[in-house]
Design a protein around this motif. Structure first.
Motif, PDB file in Angstrom:
ATOM      1  N   ARG A  65     -15.481 -11.439   4.422  1.00 43.50           N
ATOM      2  CA  ARG A  65     -14.799 -10.305   5.047  1.00 43.50           C
ATOM      3  C   ARG A  65     -13.894  -9.656   4.006  1.00 43.50           C
ATOM      4  NH1 ARG A  65     -10.085 -10.595   9.279  1.00 43.50           N
ATOM      5  NH2 ARG A  65      -9.732  -8.369   9.542  1.00 43.50           N
ATOM      6  N   ILE A  66     -14.109  -8.367   3.777  1.00 41.21           N
ATOM      7  CA  ILE A  66     -13.326  -7.607   2.797  1.00 41.21           C
ATOM      8  C   ILE A  66     -12.138  -6.963   3.503  1.00 41.21           C
ATOM      9  CG2 ILE A  66     -13.365  -5.605   1.270  1.00 41.21           C
ATOM     10  CD1 ILE A  66     -16.285  -6.258   0.710  1.00 41.21           C
ATOM     11  N   ILE A  67     -10.961  -7.124   2.902  1.00 39.34           N
ATOM     12  CA  ILE A  67      -9.748  -6.519   3.437  1.00 39.34           C
ATOM     13  C   ILE A  67      -9.036  -5.781   2.302  1.00 39.34           C
ATOM     14  CG2 ILE A  67      -7.543  -6.925   4.608  1.00 39.34           C
ATOM     15  CD1 ILE A  67      -8.774  -9.587   5.609  1.00 39.34           C
ATOM     16  N   PRO A  68      -9.175  -4.434   2.226  1.00 40.78           N
ATOM     17  CA  PRO A  68      -8.439  -3.694   1.199  1.00 40.78           C
ATOM     18  C   PRO A  68      -6.972  -3.581   1.608  1.00 40.78           C
ATOM     19  CG  PRO A  68      -9.820  -2.205   2.491  1.00 40.78           C
ATOM     20  CD  PRO A  68     -10.062  -3.590   3.002  1.00 40.78           C
ATOM     21  N   ARG A  69      -6.084  -4.033   0.758  1.00 40.59           N
ATOM     22  CA  ARG A  69      -4.652  -4.003   1.062  1.00 40.59           C
ATOM     23  C   ARG A  69      -3.974  -2.783   0.455  1.00 40.59           C
ATOM     24  NH1 ARG A  69      -2.551  -8.765   3.179  1.00 40.59           N
ATOM     25  NH2 ARG A  69      -0.897  -7.306   3.682  1.00 40.59           N
ATOM     26  N   GLY A  70      -4.637  -2.155  -0.494  1.00 46.44           N
ATOM     27  CA  GLY A  70      -4.063  -0.958  -1.098  1.00 46.44           C
ATOM     28  C   GLY A  70      -2.957  -1.274  -2.078  1.00 46.44           C
ATOM     29  N   PRO A  71      -2.095  -0.272  -2.311  1.00 47.16           N
ATOM     30  CA  PRO A  71      -1.048  -0.455  -3.310  1.00 47.16           C
ATOM     31  C   PRO A  71       0.051  -1.397  -2.826  1.00 47.16           C
ATOM     32  CG  PRO A  71      -0.835   1.689  -2.261  1.00 47.16           C
ATOM     33  CD  PRO A  71      -2.090   1.061  -1.731  1.00 47.16           C
ATOM     34  N   VAL A  72       0.515  -2.207  -3.748  1.00 49.29           N
ATOM     35  CA  VAL A  72       1.658  -3.092  -3.506  1.00 49.29           C
ATOM     36  C   VAL A  72       2.625  -2.902  -4.671  1.00 49.29           C
ATOM     37  CG1 VAL A  72       0.359  -4.798  -2.172  1.00 49.29           C
ATOM     38  CG2 VAL A  72       0.527  -5.062  -4.636  1.00 49.29           C
ATOM     39  N   PRO A  73       3.902  -3.191  -4.466  1.00 50.32           N
ATOM     40  CA  PRO A  73       4.853  -3.041  -5.572  1.00 50.32           C
ATOM     41  C   PRO A  73       4.474  -3.964  -6.728  1.00 50.32           C
ATOM     42  CG  PRO A  73       5.985  -3.449  -3.487  1.00 50.32           C
ATOM     43  CD  PRO A  73       4.519  -3.641  -3.237  1.00 50.32           C
TER      44      PRO A  73
END
Length: 127
Positions: A102-110
């Motif tokens: 299962r792919i979960i894109p979390r996007g930008p993080v600090p």
């Protein structure tokens, strides 16, 4: 007599309860260069090791994609998804069944303590 039987069974019941759920495995991190979803040779080795670990279990495999904060949010969400997809595809090439992933894109993080830590994919294997 009945009490004695109950107390005699208690250690067995306690042992069964303690062994029913193994502790979660720590996530495996795959790192990327800035603005890239390309798996470098070292990353390929990490994914191959993760695939071996995943094949030894039957649970789901979560692939979480991350990106650094530089650039636009939409760009970094797409980049985190592309990174996760590359890792997922490589896991499949190494023998992990696609339906387990299962792919979960979390996007930008600090940025974390080191900038490259934000440019990663985490592989979480539940076993």
């Amino acid at each position: 007599m009945r009490r004695r039987t109950l107390f005699a069974a208690a250690p067995i019941l306690l042992a069964a309860a303690c062994t029913s759920a193994p502790p979660p495995l720590p996530p495996i991190a795959v790192f990327f260069t800035a603005d890239s979803a390309t798996l470098e040779p070292e990353a390929l080795e990490v994914v191959a090791g993760a695939a071996q670990r995943a094949k030894a279990t039957t649970g789901p495999v979560l692939v979480l994609g991350f990106a650094g904060p530089a650039g636009g949010v939409a760009y970094n969400v797409a980049l985190s998804e592309a990174r996760a997809q590359q890792v997922s595809d490589q896991l499949v090439r190494n023998g992990v069944a696609r339906e387990r992933i299962r792919i979960i894109p979390r996007g930008p993080v600090p940025f974390e303590s080191i900038a490259t830590e934000s440019r990663r994919v985490e592989i979480r294997i539940d076993g």
